[in-house]
Design an enzyme around this catalytic site. Structure first.
Site, PDB file in Angstrom:
ATOM      1  N   ARG A 182       2.186  -0.837  -4.073  1.00  0.00           N
ATOM      2  CA  ARG A 182       0.932  -0.341  -3.499  1.00  0.00           C
ATOM      3  C   ARG A 182       0.433   0.775  -4.413  1.00  0.00           C
ATOM      4  NH1 ARG A 182       0.702  -4.379  -1.252  1.00  0.00           N
ATOM      5  NH2 ARG A 182       0.603  -4.847   0.986  1.00  0.00           N
ATOM      6  N   GLU A 214      -8.209   0.630  -4.511  1.00  0.00           N
ATOM      7  CA  GLU A 214      -8.599  -0.762  -4.761  1.00  0.00           C
ATOM      8  C   GLU A 214      -9.496  -1.344  -3.679  1.00  0.00           C
ATOM      9  OE1 GLU A 214      -4.563  -2.556  -4.756  1.00  0.00           O
ATOM     10  OE2 GLU A 214      -5.272  -3.774  -3.072  1.00  0.00           O
ATOM     11  N   HIS A 252      -4.656  -7.254  -7.790  1.00  0.00           N
ATOM     12  CA  HIS A 252      -3.809  -7.585  -6.630  1.00  0.00           C
ATOM     13  C   HIS A 252      -3.642  -9.106  -6.479  1.00  0.00           C
ATOM     14  CE1 HIS A 252      -2.284  -5.632  -2.702  1.00  0.00           C
ATOM     15  NE2 HIS A 252      -1.622  -6.743  -2.939  1.00  0.00           N
TER      16      HIS A 252
HETATM   17  P1  NAI Z   1      11.103  -5.308   1.403  1.00  0.00           P
HETATM   18  O1  NAI Z   1      10.881  -4.638   2.704  1.00  0.00           O
HETATM   19  O2  NAI Z   1      11.919  -6.549   1.340  1.00  0.00           O
HETATM   20  O3  NAI Z   1      11.753  -4.259   0.360  1.00  0.00           O
HETATM   21  C1  NAI Z   1      11.310  -2.953   0.208  1.00  0.00           C
HETATM   22  C2  NAI Z   1      12.508  -2.148  -0.260  1.00  0.00           C
HETATM   23  O4  NAI Z   1      12.042  -0.832  -0.593  1.00  0.00           O
HETATM   24  C3  NAI Z   1      13.581  -1.985   0.814  1.00  0.00           C
HETATM   25  O5  NAI Z   1      14.845  -2.376   0.302  1.00  0.00           O
HETATM   26  C4  NAI Z   1      13.549  -0.504   1.148  1.00  0.00           C
HETATM   27  O6  NAI Z   1      14.813   0.030   1.500  1.00  0.00           O
HETATM   28  C5  NAI Z   1      13.046   0.065  -0.181  1.00  0.00           C
HETATM   29  N1  NAI Z   1      12.549   1.426  -0.072  1.00  0.00           N
HETATM   30  C6  NAI Z   1      11.999   2.052   0.993  1.00  0.00           C
HETATM   31  N2  NAI Z   1      11.752   3.346   0.703  1.00  0.00           N
HETATM   32  C7  NAI Z   1      12.174   3.531  -0.582  1.00  0.00           C
HETATM   33  C8  NAI Z   1      12.206   4.645  -1.448  1.00  0.00           C
HETATM   34  N3  NAI Z   1      11.764   5.847  -1.055  1.00  0.00           N
HETATM   35  N4  NAI Z   1      12.698   4.483  -2.687  1.00  0.00           N
HETATM   36  C9  NAI Z   1      13.162   3.286  -3.110  1.00  0.00           C
HETATM   37  N5  NAI Z   1      13.173   2.185  -2.313  1.00  0.00           N
HETATM   38  C10 NAI Z   1      12.677   2.301  -1.080  1.00  0.00           C
HETATM   39  O7  NAI Z   1       9.651  -5.552   0.802  1.00  0.00           O
HETATM   40  P2  NAI Z   1       9.209  -6.609  -0.305  1.00  0.00           P
HETATM   41  O8  NAI Z   1       8.852  -7.879   0.344  1.00  0.00           O
HETATM   42  O9  NAI Z   1      10.189  -6.600  -1.414  1.00  0.00           O
HETATM   43  O10 NAI Z   1       7.818  -5.939  -0.790  1.00  0.00           O
HETATM   44  C11 NAI Z   1       7.803  -4.672  -1.410  1.00  0.00           C
HETATM   45  C12 NAI Z   1       6.376  -4.187  -1.474  1.00  0.00           C
HETATM   46  O11 NAI Z   1       5.637  -5.011  -2.384  1.00  0.00           O
HETATM   47  C13 NAI Z   1       5.593  -4.319  -0.147  1.00  0.00           C
HETATM   48  O12 NAI Z   1       5.810  -3.214   0.701  1.00  0.00           O
HETATM   49  C14 NAI Z   1       4.180  -4.371  -0.623  1.00  0.00           C
HETATM   50  O13 NAI Z   1       3.678  -3.050  -0.680  1.00  0.00           O
HETATM   51  C15 NAI Z   1       4.272  -4.940  -2.041  1.00  0.00           C
HETATM   52  N6  NAI Z   1       3.695  -6.280  -2.153  1.00  0.00           N
HETATM   53  C16 NAI Z   1       2.781  -6.518  -3.130  1.00  0.00           C
HETATM   54  C17 NAI Z   1       2.215  -7.762  -3.273  1.00  0.00           C
HETATM   55  C18 NAI Z   1       1.225  -8.065  -4.366  1.00  0.00           C
HETATM   56  O14 NAI Z   1       0.545  -9.091  -4.288  1.00  0.00           O
HETATM   57  N7  NAI Z   1       1.119  -7.246  -5.385  1.00  0.00           N
HETATM   58  C19 NAI Z   1       2.519  -8.835  -2.332  1.00  0.00           C
HETATM   59  C20 NAI Z   1       3.558  -8.510  -1.388  1.00  0.00           C
HETATM   60  C21 NAI Z   1       4.104  -7.266  -1.295  1.00  0.00           C
END
Ligand code: NAI
Length: 336
Positions: A236, A265, A297
């Site tokens: 994000r 964005e 995005h």
């Molecule tokens: P997820 O929930 O599987 O993984 C997120 C990880 O980040 C978790 O393991 C969590 O413990 C960790 N986390 C939380 N706080 C943290 C911190 N302070 N420092 C380091 N790690 C931390 O989520 P997923 O599916 O892997 O997605 C991650 C992010 O990717 C989403 O939240 C979303 O913002 C973004 N995203 C972007 C997309 C795009 O099209 N560019 C599409 C889908 C998601």
């Protein structure tokens, strides 16, 4: 159910209609191009549910307006839910559902595309060759093999990227408050954030946007990174402080920057603004750097991901209609 689909584009329509048809066209989908804001919320009148994407506004005033209109379900077409005031939704009795894991490989592979393109300067080579310029000066890259990549957030997407990069022979180091045990077998080494920043040739961000991660990469963090580091953000926009990153690019501290997301964005992405004057001076400055690559995005934008998003969104609506609970409700996380 009557579902108003905000921020919808032609591809949303075709995938959601196909998913709805699989379930016997149980829902009536009203496709709206408008982004959801306080000004457009009245378009949800008569709908039981709304379906939203990442730049729709779901702050308290909008959520309360939705409640007054009788909306009972917010079905997000995204994994991230940082744009939703969950407390407001709970007080209003509106359920919020999301698509928790539609295709982590889609975003991981797009991240890899940014890394490879920036490293080997493909974006510059493409233009040069089309102009008959076959000089190689300025296009020097480095081998990914044996380089250290720091992955911040090893959930679904970070884990998928770790696997890909291990295949390239990279040393993968990671930071996550909840380490992923399956990655240890692959040799992924968990480090405190500051150590990761100091060790990595490439830093890739895959954590959600929360109060803890807001501007995680700021001036202080950039003081700890290696000179010439490659920074990639497909999570994000506000996880990085864009102004600090611009200073890092100007000084050469950041060697290259790949973005699929941007703090502001919401005013730019997902529409054709090519005939208009760009009003965002910070974004305009980013576009002046030859070592910056920005996509709008599109990490999620694969056939498989769109199909999964549509299927889960329709499933969320159907289970909500059947038993008052969406299949994939947003939990009790508090981000506000
Ligand atoms: P997820 O929930 O599987 O993984 C997120 C990880 O980040 C978790 O393991 C969590 O413990 C960790 N986390 C939380 N706080 C943290 C911190 N302070 N420092 C380091 N790690 C931390 O989520 P997923 O599916 O892997 O997605 C991650 C992010 O990717 C989403 O939240 C979303 O913002 C973004 N995203 C972007 C997309 C795009 O099209 N560019 C599409 C889908 C998601």
């Amino acid at each position: 159910m009557e579902i108003a689909v905000f921020s919808s584009r032609s591809y949303d329509r075709s995938f959601l209609e196909a998913a709805n048809a699989k379930g016997g066209n149980r829902h009536h989908l009203q496709f709206l191009e408008a982004t959801l804001t306080l000004q457009t919320v009245s378009l949800a009148a008569g709908s039981d549910a709304i379906c939203c994407f990442v730049n729709d506004s779901l702050d308290r005033p909008v959520v309360e307006a939705l409640s007054r209109l009788g909306v009972r379900l917010i079905a997000l077409r995204s994994a991230g839910f940082n744009h939703v005031d969950l407390q407001a939704a709970e007080s209003a009795g509106i359920r919020v559902a999301r698509v928790p894991a539609y295709s982590p490989e889609a975003i991981a592979e797009h991240t890899l595309a940014l890394i490879l393109c920036l490293n080997r300067k493909i974006h510059r080579a493409y233009v040069r060759v089309r102009e008959g310029n076959f000089a190689l000066d300025g296009l020097l890259g480095f081998n990914l093999c044996a380089r250290t990549v720091g992955i911040v957030g090893t959930g679904k997407i970070g884990a998928a990227l770790s696997k890909i990069l291990s295949g390239f022979g990279c040393r993968v180091v990671a930071h996550d408050p909840v380490p992923n045990p399956s990655l240890a077998d692959m040799g992924v080494e968990y480090l405190p954030l500051d150590d990761l920043l100091g060790a990595a040739d490439i830093i890739s961000l895959h954590c959600p946007l929360t109060p803890d991660t807001h501007h995680m990469i700021d001036k202080a963090a950039l003081g700890r990174v290696r000179n010439g580091v490659m920074l990639i953000n497909t999570s994000r926009g506000a996880v990085i402080d864009t102004r600090a990153v611009i200073e890092g690019l100007k000084s050469g501290k950041i060697g290259s920057l790949g973005l699929d997301v941007y703090e502001e964005e919401g005013d730019l992405f997902f529409r054709d603004l090519s005939g208009q004057m760009l009003q965002d001076d910070v974004f305009a400055r980013l576009l002046t750097f030859p070592n910056v690559l920005i996509t709008g995005h599109q990490g999620f934008f694969t056939q498989e991901a769109l199909e999964a998003i549509a299927d889960v969104t329709i499933e969320n609506a159907s289970s909500f209609e059947t038993c008052g609970r969406a299949a994939y409700p947003v939990g009790t996380e508090r981000l506000a």
